[in-house]
Scaffold this motif. Structure first.
Motif, mmCIF file in Angstrom:
data_model
loop_
_atom_site.group_PDB
_atom_site.id
_atom_site.type_symbol
_atom_site.label_atom_id
_atom_site.label_comp_id
_atom_site.label_asym_id
_atom_site.label_seq_id
_atom_site.Cartn_x
_atom_site.Cartn_y
_atom_site.Cartn_z
ATOM 1 N N ILE A 1 3.251 13.923 -3.548
ATOM 2 C CA ILE A 1 3.567 13.038 -4.933
ATOM 3 C C ILE A 1 4.886 13.980 -5.450
ATOM 4 N N THR A 2 6.184 13.572 -5.873
ATOM 5 C CA THR A 2 7.343 14.330 -5.943
ATOM 6 C C THR A 2 7.589 14.031 -7.587
ATOM 7 N N GLU A 3 7.517 13.311 -8.186
ATOM 8 C CA GLU A 3 7.850 12.826 -9.873
ATOM 9 C C GLU A 3 6.499 12.143 -10.291
ATOM 10 N N ALA A 4 5.654 13.300 -11.336
ATOM 11 C CA ALA A 4 4.946 12.786 -12.722
ATOM 12 C C ALA A 4 4.589 12.993 -13.552
ATOM 13 N N PHE A 5 3.862 12.194 -14.567
ATOM 14 C CA PHE A 5 4.000 13.034 -15.788
ATOM 15 C C PHE A 5 2.082 12.689 -16.017
ATOM 16 N N PHE A 6 2.042 13.377 -17.133
ATOM 17 C CA PHE A 6 0.479 13.380 -18.174
ATOM 18 C C PHE A 6 0.491 12.444 -18.574
ATOM 19 N N GLU A 7 -0.321 10.645 -18.956
ATOM 20 C CA GLU A 7 0.036 10.148 -19.697
ATOM 21 C C GLU A 7 -0.873 10.601 -21.203
ATOM 22 N N ARG A 8 -0.978 10.796 -20.801
ATOM 23 C CA ARG A 8 -1.981 11.430 -22.458
ATOM 24 C C ARG A 8 -2.821 13.100 -22.525
ATOM 25 N N PRO A 9 -2.846 13.648 -23.615
ATOM 26 C CA PRO A 9 -3.653 15.031 -23.952
ATOM 27 C C PRO A 9 -4.840 14.806 -22.835
ATOM 28 N N SER A 10 -5.149 15.719 -22.355
ATOM 29 C CA SER A 10 -6.489 15.784 -21.716
ATOM 30 C C SER A 10 -7.801 15.897 -22.588
ATOM 31 N N SER A 11 -8.818 15.228 -22.838
ATOM 32 C CA SER A 11 -9.724 15.856 -23.465
ATOM 33 C C SER A 11 -10.491 17.233 -23.087
ATOM 34 N N THR A 12 -11.599 16.968 -22.693
ATOM 35 C CA THR A 12 -12.011 18.449 -21.918
ATOM 36 C C THR A 12 -12.086 18.661 -20.934
ATOM 37 N N ASP A 13 -12.492 19.811 -19.892
ATOM 38 C CA ASP A 13 -12.589 19.633 -18.182
ATOM 39 C C ASP A 13 -13.971 19.358 -17.651
#
Length: 185
Positions: free
Chosen positions: A64-76
């Motif tokens: 992977i050379t480029e990516a972004f977070f789709e949505r805020p994460s919930s918990t770990d």
């Protein structure tokens, strides 16, 4: 040397040098190793949740050379233990006096409280690295603290008073399920 599950060694040469203090281990590693142990002995099924990402580009080697977070994460972490849904967030702090609520996203706090309201077991695991102390802080205590305080941090005294201090053991290294057992009694 005898190797036990999860690379825990029983070595007579190293027994005199064994330190039970958690110097150098991250909270995430301790939790992951503990969860792996719980799964190995069929005690609980708890996993680290992957952060949802959208891959934009990869190179020829499929890296992977480029990516972004789709949505805020919930918990770990989430999973199941004794028929109950478990969901928690793990955080470290260098502070010796408090844990800043700025270290947790608002949506994560909302998620923890919502899981609690719906009958699941949710909590924070906070590691005060400078003090080498780890606490479980249940959603019910978090909800009460937020309602009764205008502070932007939870003082250490609150964790001592209302949280549960987790001591390190051998297998698992972070036996946090003992506090879930107390809650379920």
């Amino acid at each position: 040397m005898i190797n036990y599950p999860f690379n825990i060694a029983n070595n007579s040469e190293s027994k005199s040098n064994v330190s039970y203090k958690n110097r150098g281990l991250s909270l995430e590693k301790m939790i992951n190793d503990s969860n792996k142990y719980y799964r190995f002995i069929d005690k609980a099924l708890i996993y680290k949740k992957p952060t949802p990402i959208h891959i934009v580009k990869t190179n020829k080697e499929n890296i992977i050379t480029e990516a972004f977070f789709e949505r805020p994460s919930s918990t770990d972490y989430n999973g199941i233990y004794r028929g109950k849904y478990i969901d928690f967030e793990a955080k470290e702090t260098k502070s010796k006096t408090s844990f800043s609520l700025k270290n947790i996203q608002d949506n994560q706090i909302e998620h923890i409280l919502k899981v609690h309201e719906m009958g699941g077991i949710s909590f924070l695991i906070i590691y005060f690295t400078a003090l080498n102390k780890i606490f479980i802080y249940f959603a019910s205590d978090l909800k009460k603290f937020i309602k009764e305080n205008k502070r932007n941090s939870i003082p250490l005294e609150e964790f001592i008073k209302n949280g549960k201090e987790v001591t390190l053991t051998i297998s698992p290294i972070l036996n946090y399920l003992v506090f879930i057992d107390e809650l379920l009694q």
